[in-house]
Write a protein that holds these residues in place. Sequence first.
Motif, PDB file in Angstrom:
ATOM      1  N   PHE A 130       0.835  -1.196   0.000  1.00 35.64           N
ATOM      2  CA  PHE A 130       0.000   0.000   0.000  1.00 35.64           C
ATOM      3  C   PHE A 130       0.874   1.253   0.000  1.00 35.64           C
ATOM      4  CE2 PHE A 130      -2.632  -3.336   1.676  1.00 35.64           C
ATOM      5  CZ  PHE A 130      -3.888  -3.081   1.145  1.00 35.64           C
ATOM      6  N   TRP A 131       0.267   2.354  -0.455  1.00 35.62           N
ATOM      7  CA  TRP A 131       0.962   3.632  -0.480  1.00 35.62           C
ATOM      8  C   TRP A 131       0.809   4.338   0.875  1.00 35.62           C
ATOM      9  CZ3 TRP A 131       4.078   4.598  -4.489  1.00 35.62           C
ATOM     10  CH2 TRP A 131       3.838   3.914  -5.685  1.00 35.62           C
ATOM     11  N   GLU A 134      -2.562   5.921   1.719  1.00 37.43           N
ATOM     12  CA  GLU A 134      -3.599   4.939   2.047  1.00 37.43           C
ATOM     13  C   GLU A 134      -3.478   4.475   3.493  1.00 37.43           C
ATOM     14  OE1 GLU A 134      -4.062   3.002  -2.426  1.00 37.43           O
ATOM     15  OE2 GLU A 134      -2.504   2.261  -1.049  1.00 37.43           O
ATOM     16  N   LEU A 169      -8.219   1.703   3.759  1.00 34.01           N
ATOM     17  CA  LEU A 169      -7.173   1.430   2.769  1.00 34.01           C
ATOM     18  C   LEU A 169      -7.738   1.425   1.355  1.00 34.01           C
ATOM     19  CD1 LEU A 169      -5.290  -1.557   4.470  1.00 34.01           C
ATOM     20  CD2 LEU A 169      -4.397   0.763   4.161  1.00 34.01           C
ATOM     21  N   TYR A 170      -8.981   0.974   1.238  1.00 35.84           N
ATOM     22  CA  TYR A 170      -9.571   0.781  -0.080  1.00 35.84           C
ATOM     23  C   TYR A 170     -10.526   1.898  -0.483  1.00 35.84           C
ATOM     24  CZ  TYR A 170      -7.801  -3.928   0.691  1.00 35.84           C
ATOM     25  OH  TYR A 170      -6.994  -5.005   0.959  1.00 35.84           O
ATOM     26  N   ASN A 349      -3.386  -5.085  -2.067  1.00 39.98           N
ATOM     27  CA  ASN A 349      -3.809  -3.752  -2.481  1.00 39.98           C
ATOM     28  C   ASN A 349      -4.638  -3.773  -3.763  1.00 39.98           C
ATOM     29  OD1 ASN A 349      -4.107  -1.018  -2.579  1.00 39.98           O
ATOM     30  ND2 ASN A 349      -2.044  -0.580  -3.267  1.00 39.98           N
TER      31      ASN A 349
END
Length: 362
Positions: A130-131, A134, A169-170, A349
């Motif tokens: 993940f970035w 996020e 996160l999403y 991700n």
Amino acid sequence: MLHSFRFLVKTLLLVAVGACLSYGQVASPKADVKLLKAVPDRLKVEPALLTATDLSRISDDELFSRYRKTVVMEGRINNFMDQPTGDKAVRRYLVGQKHELSKQAIRIGEELARRNEQKVNAKWSHNRAFWAHEVQRMKQFFLANVETRQKTGKNLTCVNTFRRGVSFLYDRSGDVRKSRNPLVRYGLSVPPDNSIEALMARAQVCGMASPARVVQCISPWGRKIEEGNWDKPVKLNENVWDVLMGMVNDDPRYSVFCLSLADGYHVATLTVDNRDRSNPRLYWADQTNNHNDGWEEYQKKDSGHPTKYSKNSVRGLNEYILYAIQEFWKRDDPHNRPTPIIRIWRLYNNPSRSHLYTELKG
């Protein structure tokens, strides 16, 4: 001596008679037929859904269809059980059916996760890591959640905290309450029940999670403690830090994990910051205020103070996990203790089956 022998014989005879009577009650076909007739048609489970078939021989689409039917039936049974009325025998029967459906759903999730793992690992780390922005959204939720707990004493359960936190996160908008993202609306944000295994099965089916990685505890007799065994845990059979770094697979950016302690007794979110691959950093988040402000850093080596957070000394991951499992093991009734087993799932991700999320509405 003769008196003792007669007493033993009488005891054995009584036990045998009781067993025969019990067997007759359980095995009565008339009782089974009567019970099944009392079950509403919409709650009768297809026998095929409960069959322990070889899932490796079934196609992805067939497995997903099977899974969807399973969770739909679970949902119907949940709705029925929410009603306070109903025949007690029927309710007991449906509880057993729901338990079996849940086991089958978990089996399907693990099989699809095993297949998906090969595809995900064959691609670049964008499919796994993940970035920073996020993870920052998720971190802010955990910080605010602990702050709310400290002020009001109210909070989500550990499973729902994990579910809500990772939804950020999403969700690209940053507000999961208003999200139109199907990953959030029909995925981890949907509370089918409080079983972390069932929740992660849903994530696995939609390509969001890896197969479960199991770490066991060692009993005082030097044996690995298997599921369903309540021996006292005295140490871990593996170094959890090393297990996590192996699952990170040297990916840059951030890797996020679901951690289940003591067979789902407690659930936490672990985040590995691997931007500096020579010095990875790991953070723990859950619904309690036992971990700094809700985002506590851990290290590989032991600190000597696993029971309490300290600003001046970072706790060791393995020492804290063992301490927590031992505490959970001691808290419960000796006949109802959680199995000291650890499960770890890595979140992906780039879910490979996200287009199928809307089908999970059931």
